[in-house]
Motif scaffolding. Structure first.
Motif, PDB file in Angstrom:
ATOM      1  N   GLU A 339       0.739  -1.166   0.119  1.00  0.00           N
ATOM      2  CA  GLU A 339      -0.047   0.063   0.071  1.00  0.00           C
ATOM      3  C   GLU A 339       0.847   1.471  -0.031  1.00  0.00           C
ATOM      4  OE1 GLU A 339      -3.265   2.215   2.801  1.00  0.00           O
ATOM      5  OE2 GLU A 339      -2.484   0.155   3.428  1.00  0.00           O
ATOM      6  N   ALA A 340       1.660   1.380   0.771  1.00  0.00           N
ATOM      7  CA  ALA A 340       2.843   2.513   0.679  1.00  0.00           C
ATOM      8  C   ALA A 340       3.479   2.731  -0.408  1.00  0.00           C
ATOM      9  CB  ALA A 340       3.988   2.273   1.893  1.00  0.00           C
ATOM     10  N   GLU A 341       3.998   1.630  -1.142  1.00  0.00           N
ATOM     11  CA  GLU A 341       4.768   1.812  -2.584  1.00  0.00           C
ATOM     12  C   GLU A 341       3.320   2.434  -3.472  1.00  0.00           C
ATOM     13  OE1 GLU A 341       6.780  -0.620  -5.681  1.00  0.00           O
ATOM     14  OE2 GLU A 341       6.525  -1.900  -4.086  1.00  0.00           O
ATOM     15  N   ALA A 342       2.561   1.809  -3.337  1.00  0.00           N
ATOM     16  CA  ALA A 342       1.246   2.141  -4.342  1.00  0.00           C
ATOM     17  C   ALA A 342       0.867   3.528  -4.385  1.00  0.00           C
ATOM     18  CB  ALA A 342       0.205   1.193  -4.604  1.00  0.00           C
ATOM     19  N   ASN A 343       0.907   4.316  -3.017  1.00  0.00           N
ATOM     20  CA  ASN A 343       0.466   5.347  -2.780  1.00  0.00           C
ATOM     21  C   ASN A 343       1.489   6.485  -2.874  1.00  0.00           C
ATOM     22  OD1 ASN A 343      -2.357   5.548  -2.419  1.00  0.00           O
ATOM     23  ND2 ASN A 343      -1.936   4.471  -0.193  1.00  0.00           N
ATOM     24  N   LEU A 344       2.620   6.201  -2.982  1.00  0.00           N
ATOM     25  CA  LEU A 344       3.861   7.157  -2.825  1.00  0.00           C
ATOM     26  C   LEU A 344       3.726   8.417  -3.825  1.00  0.00           C
ATOM     27  CD1 LEU A 344       6.384   7.764  -1.200  1.00  0.00           C
ATOM     28  CD2 LEU A 344       7.587   6.365  -2.937  1.00  0.00           C
ATOM     29  N   GLY A 345       3.387   8.167  -5.190  1.00  0.00           N
ATOM     30  CA  GLY A 345       3.366   9.066  -6.012  1.00  0.00           C
ATOM     31  C   GLY A 345       2.283   9.966  -5.804  1.00  0.00           C
ATOM     32  N   ALA A 346       1.093   9.279  -5.472  1.00  0.00           N
ATOM     33  CA  ALA A 346      -0.291  10.305  -5.425  1.00  0.00           C
ATOM     34  C   ALA A 346      -0.571  10.703  -4.284  1.00  0.00           C
ATOM     35  CB  ALA A 346      -1.349   9.338  -6.294  1.00  0.00           C
ATOM     36  N   ASN A 347      -0.380   9.970  -3.174  1.00  0.00           N
ATOM     37  CA  ASN A 347      -0.918  10.022  -1.810  1.00  0.00           C
ATOM     38  C   ASN A 347       0.334   9.870  -0.651  1.00  0.00           C
ATOM     39  OD1 ASN A 347      -2.205  10.515   0.675  1.00  0.00           O
ATOM     40  ND2 ASN A 347      -3.753   8.697   0.348  1.00  0.00           N
ATOM     41  N   LYS A 348       1.294  10.842  -0.786  1.00  0.00           N
ATOM     42  CA  LYS A 348       2.298  10.531  -0.162  1.00  0.00           C
ATOM     43  C   LYS A 348       2.020  10.467   1.503  1.00  0.00           C
ATOM     44  CE  LYS A 348       7.376  11.981   0.326  1.00  0.00           C
ATOM     45  NZ  LYS A 348       8.270  12.938   0.065  1.00  0.00           N
ATOM     46  N   ALA A 349       1.506  11.243   1.845  1.00  0.00           N
ATOM     47  CA  ALA A 349       0.562  11.234   3.307  1.00  0.00           C
ATOM     48  C   ALA A 349       0.076   9.673   3.587  1.00  0.00           C
ATOM     49  CB  ALA A 349      -0.157  12.235   3.895  1.00  0.00           C
ATOM     50  N   GLY A 350      -0.609   9.370   2.634  1.00  0.00           N
ATOM     51  CA  GLY A 350      -1.067   8.004   2.932  1.00  0.00           C
ATOM     52  C   GLY A 350      -0.043   6.555   2.835  1.00  0.00           C
ATOM     53  N   ALA A 351       0.907   7.086   1.938  1.00  0.00           N
ATOM     54  CA  ALA A 351       2.151   6.171   2.048  1.00  0.00           C
ATOM     55  C   ALA A 351       2.751   5.903   3.031  1.00  0.00           C
ATOM     56  CB  ALA A 351       3.057   6.623   0.676  1.00  0.00           C
ATOM     57  N   TYR A 352       2.930   7.119   3.683  1.00  0.00           N
ATOM     58  CA  TYR A 352       4.018   7.393   4.866  1.00  0.00           C
ATOM     59  C   TYR A 352       3.228   6.616   6.160  1.00  0.00           C
ATOM     60  CZ  TYR A 352       6.676   9.371   8.565  1.00  0.00           C
ATOM     61  OH  TYR A 352       7.439   9.437   9.918  1.00  0.00           O
ATOM     62  N   GLN A 353       1.853   6.765   6.301  1.00  0.00           N
ATOM     63  CA  GLN A 353       1.109   6.281   7.139  1.00  0.00           C
ATOM     64  C   GLN A 353       1.137   4.562   7.069  1.00  0.00           C
ATOM     65  OE1 GLN A 353      -0.233   7.655  10.155  1.00  0.00           O
ATOM     66  NE2 GLN A 353      -0.107   5.387  10.444  1.00  0.00           N
ATOM     67  N   ALA A 354       0.999   3.998   5.920  1.00  0.00           N
ATOM     68  CA  ALA A 354       1.148   2.849   5.657  1.00  0.00           C
ATOM     69  C   ALA A 354       2.392   2.118   5.804  1.00  0.00           C
ATOM     70  CB  ALA A 354       0.802   2.370   4.101  1.00  0.00           C
ATOM     71  N   TYR A 355       3.435   2.806   5.597  1.00  0.00           N
ATOM     72  CA  TYR A 355       4.819   2.572   5.966  1.00  0.00           C
ATOM     73  C   TYR A 355       5.161   2.168   7.250  1.00  0.00           C
ATOM     74  CZ  TYR A 355       9.536   4.028   7.243  1.00  0.00           C
ATOM     75  OH  TYR A 355      10.709   4.300   7.860  1.00  0.00           O
ATOM     76  N   LEU A 356       4.636   3.078   8.091  1.00  0.00           N
ATOM     77  CA  LEU A 356       4.769   3.222   9.759  1.00  0.00           C
ATOM     78  C   LEU A 356       3.843   1.926  10.086  1.00  0.00           C
ATOM     79  CD1 LEU A 356       4.185   6.965  10.767  1.00  0.00           C
ATOM     80  CD2 LEU A 356       6.296   5.424  10.689  1.00  0.00           C
ATOM     81  N   ASP A 357       2.681   1.735   9.548  1.00  0.00           N
ATOM     82  CA  ASP A 357       1.793   0.691  10.069  1.00  0.00           C
ATOM     83  C   ASP A 357       2.516  -0.648   9.638  1.00  0.00           C
ATOM     84  OD1 ASP A 357      -0.283   2.365  10.956  1.00  0.00           O
ATOM     85  OD2 ASP A 357      -1.356   2.442   8.945  1.00  0.00           O
TER      86      ASP A 357
END
Length: 467
Positions: A339-357
């Motif tokens: 999820e973090a990788e898929a979101n990185l380009g379009a929703n960086k805040a969401g990507a970061y949260q998925a990374y922490l999760d």
């Protein structure tokens, strides 16, 4: 498994006894304890066990390539990425895929939609591992025995089939089933909602490999996938058969050397490559006799160190090496990094949260204390904030969270092995020209049986998604 037992046919001579106009034939008796057809419950149990073992077999092959493990011997073939014959592992994949074909055929005849869906999910998983390691492979002609020299379907075509199998599985899990999955399911004990989440999570895994994937479709699969660690796809082992990673650790204690830890892995977690000690390290690998963490450089071997106690190895009864513990097939932590990788380009805040999760999920799975989890996440090299967050951070943490798993090699190739401080092994196979391996050599057994169809490839030739 065409049959778990072969039928011994008792031929009874038919005798005609003429008594006037009467004619009597002797009956042919069948032994009810020697079945001609494997029950669907037994097929599911066997295919789950063998699929789980295939995950471990594949992880055992690929862990040196991603520098989780290293050989204690210098210039070991696994460490230096020489071409090796994995005929046994190839055979294990095709054996279980043949069994899964039988399972799916029987499920269709019985209107057992949930068994059909489980078979489709496991087929997608096994086929995916074959394609990710070898590339093109027999499939469309592989299991109906219409030819002894089946054609090779292209790796890209097979990826389309993998996604189709998972979509079919999700659909079939949502139908009623004439036969109910119960204790014959070693993964979820017949919990169909968890199977649906598993199939969606696998779909996300294979989509993230795929160049030009539809981000919306991938994130929909993530949303329908694992919700927490309790959804992890894993199989616990039993007293009659230990977790194979536990067996590696036990064997190492008995001087059958295996499970030695790469210096790269140790230094990524002990504060050498990154400015924080990772509290997962002592829960994943053992220390030396002096209580230190010391790895083995890939390709160099252990040097003058004695065989026991001077290097870190897998040791019995940690999370990955419990005798009755699990082999992980896919985890919630892995899904969060997808999820973090898929979101990185379009929703960086969401990507970061998925990374922490994802980090939190893996730490909780291992049993890291809540305080140590938070201290790690709060460290600026880990919790760097949205602005400083990059894809490198995702791949670094996913590399830790997929310890000993074959998915790590797929990530390593997609990431072009760009992990911090990861270097080419000592004594690298000279045919690689100083590069990392990109695929496995086709097995000798397949070349001897089906050589006219086996593609001609080298270890640097890339799987279709690795361009």
């Amino acid at each position: 498994m065409k049959n778990s037992k072969k039928l011994n046919v008792l031929v009874v001579a038919l005798m005609m006894i003429f008594l006037g106009s009467c004619e009597t034939w002797l009956d042919v008796n069948e032994n009810p304890n020697n079945p001609t057809d494997a029950p669907i419950t037994g097929l599911l149990t066997n295919t789950i066990l063998e699929t789980t073992l295939n995950v471990q077999r594949a992880g055992n092959i690929t862990s040196p390539y991603v520098q989780h493990l290293a050989s204690p011997n210098p210039a070991s073939s696994t460490d230096i990425m020489e071409p090796l014959d994995f005929s046994g592992t190839w055979g294990s994949f095709y054996s279980v895929m043949s069994d899964l074909t039988d399972l799916m055929d029987k499920a269709e005849r019985l209107d057992a939609n949930h068994y059909l869906a489980a078979g489709q999910t496991l087929m997608a998983l096994n086929l995916g591992m074959v394609v990710d390691m070898w590339g093109s492979a027999p499939y469309s002609e592989g299991f109906r025995f219409t030819t002894v020299t089946p054609k090779y379907d292209s790796d890209q075509e097979l990826y389309t089939e993998i996604i189709a199998l998972l979509d079919q599985a999700i659909s079939n899990f949502n139908k009623t089933s004439a036969v109910t999955i119960r204790a014959d399911d070693f993964i979820y004990g017949g919990n169909i909602p968890k199977w649906i989440r598993f199939a969606n999570s696998l779909k996300a895994r294979y989509l993230i490999h795929t160049p030009g994937y539809d981000r919306g479709v991938l994130l929909a699969a993530v949303a329908a996938g694992f919700q927490n660690n309790g959804d992890d796809a894993k199989m616990d082992f039993f007293s009659q058969r230990f977790n194979p990673w536990a067996q590696v650790a036990i064997n190492n204690q008995n001087l059958l050397l295996g499970g030695w830890i790469s210096s790269q892995f140790i230094e990524a977690l002990d504060g050498t490559s990154y400015p924080i000690f990772d509290p997962r390290l002592p829960l994943m690998v053992g220390t030396t006799a002096t209580g230190d963490f010391v790895g083995v450089p890939n390709g160099a071997g252990r040097g003058n160190a004695p065989e026991r106690g001077a290097r870190s190895t897998l040791i019995p009864e940690q999370y990955y090496t419990r005798r009755l513990g699990p082999v992980l097939i896919m985890t919630f932590a892995e899904l969060k990094f997808i999820e973090a990788e898929a979101n990185l380009g379009a929703n960086k805040a969401g990507a970061y949260q998925a990374y922490l999760d994802g980090i939190r999920a893996h730490m909780q799975m291992l049993g890291v204390t809540p305080g140590d989890v938070q201290n790690y996440l709060d460290h600026p090299s880990v919790g760097m904030g949205v602005d400083a967050f990059t894809v490198n951070d995702i791949f670094k943490e996913k590399w830790i969270a997929t310890f000993l798993h074959p998915e790590t090699w797929n990530d390593a190739r997609r990431f072009d092995y760009a992990y911090k401080d990861m270097t080419i092994p000592d004594n690298i196979n000279p045919d690689l020209g100083g590069q990392f391996i990109r695929r496995l050599q086709y097995p000798d057994s397949e070349i001897s049986r089906n050589g006219k169809n086996v593609p001609s490839v080298g270890l640097l030739d890339r799987i279709w998604w690795d361009k």
